[in-house]
Design a protein around this motif. Sequence first.
Motif, short mmCIF file in Angstrom:
data_model
loop_
_atom_site.label_atom_id
_atom_site.label_comp_id
_atom_site.label_asym_id
_atom_site.label_seq_id
_atom_site.Cartn_x
_atom_site.Cartn_y
_atom_site.Cartn_z
N THR A 31 -8.08 43.60 9.15
CA THR A 31 -8.57 42.46 8.69
C THR A 31 -7.36 41.04 8.76
OG1 THR A 31 -9.12 43.03 6.87
CG2 THR A 31 -10.77 43.80 8.11
N ARG A 54 -8.01 36.49 -10.86
CA ARG A 54 -9.34 36.63 -10.98
C ARG A 54 -10.55 36.99 -11.68
NH1 ARG A 54 -10.77 40.28 -5.37
NH2 ARG A 54 -12.64 41.98 -5.46
N ASN A 58 -16.31 40.92 -10.62
CA ASN A 58 -15.60 41.61 -9.84
C ASN A 58 -15.46 41.89 -8.74
OD1 ASN A 58 -15.99 40.36 -6.74
ND2 ASN A 58 -15.20 38.47 -6.73
N HIS A 63 -9.25 52.00 -0.99
CA HIS A 63 -8.90 51.99 0.37
C HIS A 63 -8.34 53.69 0.36
CE1 HIS A 63 -9.32 47.42 0.27
NE2 HIS A 63 -8.90 47.78 0.95
N THR A 114 -21.73 51.59 -8.38
CA THR A 114 -21.81 51.71 -7.67
C THR A 114 -20.03 51.97 -7.20
OG1 THR A 114 -21.89 49.47 -7.07
CG2 THR A 114 -23.61 51.20 -6.41
N ARG A 118 -13.23 51.86 1.36
CA ARG A 118 -13.34 51.66 3.12
C ARG A 118 -12.04 52.11 3.88
NH1 ARG A 118 -10.66 47.79 6.56
NH2 ARG A 118 -8.92 46.60 6.11
N SER A 140 -8.15 40.50 -1.43
CA SER A 140 -7.15 40.18 -0.57
C SER A 140 -6.25 39.54 -1.50
CB SER A 140 -8.03 38.82 0.05
OG SER A 140 -8.94 38.14 -0.61
N SER A 178 -13.93 42.76 5.52
CA SER A 178 -14.18 43.60 6.40
C SER A 178 -15.95 43.28 5.87
CB SER A 178 -13.87 44.65 5.28
OG SER A 178 -14.07 44.66 4.35
N ARG A 192 -21.45 41.46 3.54
CA ARG A 192 -21.17 40.08 3.97
C ARG A 192 -20.66 40.27 4.92
NH1 ARG A 192 -14.99 39.87 0.82
NH2 ARG A 192 -14.60 42.59 2.12
N SER A 222 -22.87 41.23 -3.19
CA SER A 222 -21.78 41.33 -3.84
C SER A 222 -21.35 40.20 -4.74
CB SER A 222 -20.61 40.83 -2.81
OG SER A 222 -20.54 42.83 -1.83
N GLY A 224 -18.95 39.03 -6.08
CA GLY A 224 -17.62 38.00 -5.62
C GLY A 224 -18.24 37.11 -4.17
N ASP A 333 -12.93 33.80 -5.61
CA ASP A 333 -11.67 34.63 -4.63
C ASP A 333 -11.01 34.23 -4.22
OD1 ASP A 333 -12.21 37.76 -4.30
OD2 ASP A 333 -11.92 37.02 -3.43
O1 TXA Z 1 -11.21 43.33 4.89
C1 TXA Z 1 -11.05 43.61 3.74
O2 TXA Z 1 -12.53 43.68 2.61
C2 TXA Z 1 -9.81 43.25 2.56
C3 TXA Z 1 -8.69 43.91 3.06
C4 TXA Z 1 -7.77 44.02 1.89
O3 TXA Z 1 -9.25 45.23 3.28
N1 TXA Z 1 -10.09 43.06 0.86
C5 TXA Z 1 -10.79 42.34 0.82
O4 TXA Z 1 -11.24 42.83 -1.01
O5 TXA Z 1 -11.90 41.49 1.66
P1 TXA Z 1 -11.49 41.56 -1.96
O6 TXA Z 1 -11.38 41.61 -3.39
O7 TXA Z 1 -10.78 40.00 -1.62
O8 TXA Z 1 -13.34 41.13 -1.99
C6 TXA Z 1 -14.55 41.78 -2.42
C7 TXA Z 1 -15.89 42.20 -1.93
C8 TXA Z 1 -15.80 41.08 -3.39
O9 TXA Z 1 -16.53 40.37 -2.49
C9 TXA Z 1 -16.75 41.94 -4.27
O10 TXA Z 1 -17.47 41.11 -4.79
C10 TXA Z 1 -17.20 43.02 -3.20
O11 TXA Z 1 -16.55 43.29 -2.30
N2 TXA Z 1 -17.80 44.63 -3.68
C11 TXA Z 1 -16.62 45.20 -4.47
N3 TXA Z 1 -17.87 45.87 -4.89
C12 TXA Z 1 -18.93 46.08 -4.94
C13 TXA Z 1 -19.33 46.81 -5.42
N4 TXA Z 1 -19.56 48.17 -6.47
N5 TXA Z 1 -21.15 46.29 -4.51
C14 TXA Z 1 -20.95 45.05 -4.41
N6 TXA Z 1 -20.57 44.54 -3.92
C15 TXA Z 1 -18.85 44.58 -4.58
#
Ligand code: TXA
Length: 333
Positions: A31, A54, A58, A63, A114, A118, A140, A178, A192, A222, A224, A333
Amino acid sequence: MTRITTIQPDTLAEAASLLEADRLVAFPTETVYGLGANALSDQAVSGIFEAKGRPSFNPLILHCYSLEQVSRYAELNERAEKCAQHFWPGPLTLILRQKAHNNVSQLATAGLETVAIRVPDHPIAQKLLRKLDFPLVAPSANRSGTVSPTAPAHVVESLGGRVDMILAAGNTKIGLESTILDLSGDTPVILRPGHITQELLEQVLEQKIAYAELDKKDRPVSPGQLLKHYAPETPVRLNAIDLKPGEALLAFGSTKFMGIHGGGKADDLPETMRRNLSKTQDLEEAAANLFRMLRELDKPAHQAIAVMAIPQNGIGFAINERLKRATAGSNAD
Ligand code: TXA
Ligand code: MG
């Protein structure tokens, strides 16, 4: 100091040693590039929040290299197993209930019950994860509030000096983060949108799936996603059918008949002021190009980035969601 390296025989072993020592390693996924750290170590995880700037509320995505590894950290249910079977490894993040005593740093999950998890589909990510006896958290690999990195150079621009090592492996294939699907409640909800679309998820789970739109207070979101995201410095103007003087163009399809107010044609703009997401209107190609082209057009000299309309079907939905956020201003983010 940041070591930027292509993948040589010893590189992954070196990356694994750094991660074992609570350091940060940026690595490619299908991604976007992720900023990796040991998900079980508070010290490593706090390094991520600091490097990205950050907000601590959030949470991050874990992984793992396989479904079996996922099952050590999250409670699987029937829907999760179906999704895993169809889409993993791949660009789908599931929100699941955490397994009791899973040792995941509470900083990573922002204290929630939670966990986001992935299994990425990239040979380097897979090889790296298999060398470790812990999962990686990987947001990211960009400073909070900026556009996600789809090439090693973007990681250097955004985080250079704040990350110990960058595993460089060219442009990422998909280019959008993702899809996030919340399976922790009674009904599944998309938090998302991404490459794996609502229609596909509905086919696999054989039910209607809601999308948690922004600002609807009665729905789970989410953390974020509440924040303004993916923002270039230059203002972004959507659904452009013509250009104002001084605007750069982010096209989709033919620009043959596009004019500039006060005279001139879009096709006569200098190369530096125009990019085309996909001349053939291919949405996959557009998604892969989106973040890179937004970066390339994000220059103080440009009054705005005018973006042509993208259809709302398939991944067009996720592209438009990212663009909408890019118009919302900065920070997050
Ligand atoms: O494609 C992707 O998902 C990339 C690659 C590097 O794997 N990662 C990514 O991570 O986009 P990040 O941290 O930029 O986005 C993670 C999102 C955030 O919007 C966060 O709020 C949400 O996932 N999130 C994480 N844990 C959560 C939870 N327990 N409940 C709801 N949302 C959650
Ligand atoms: Mg991000």
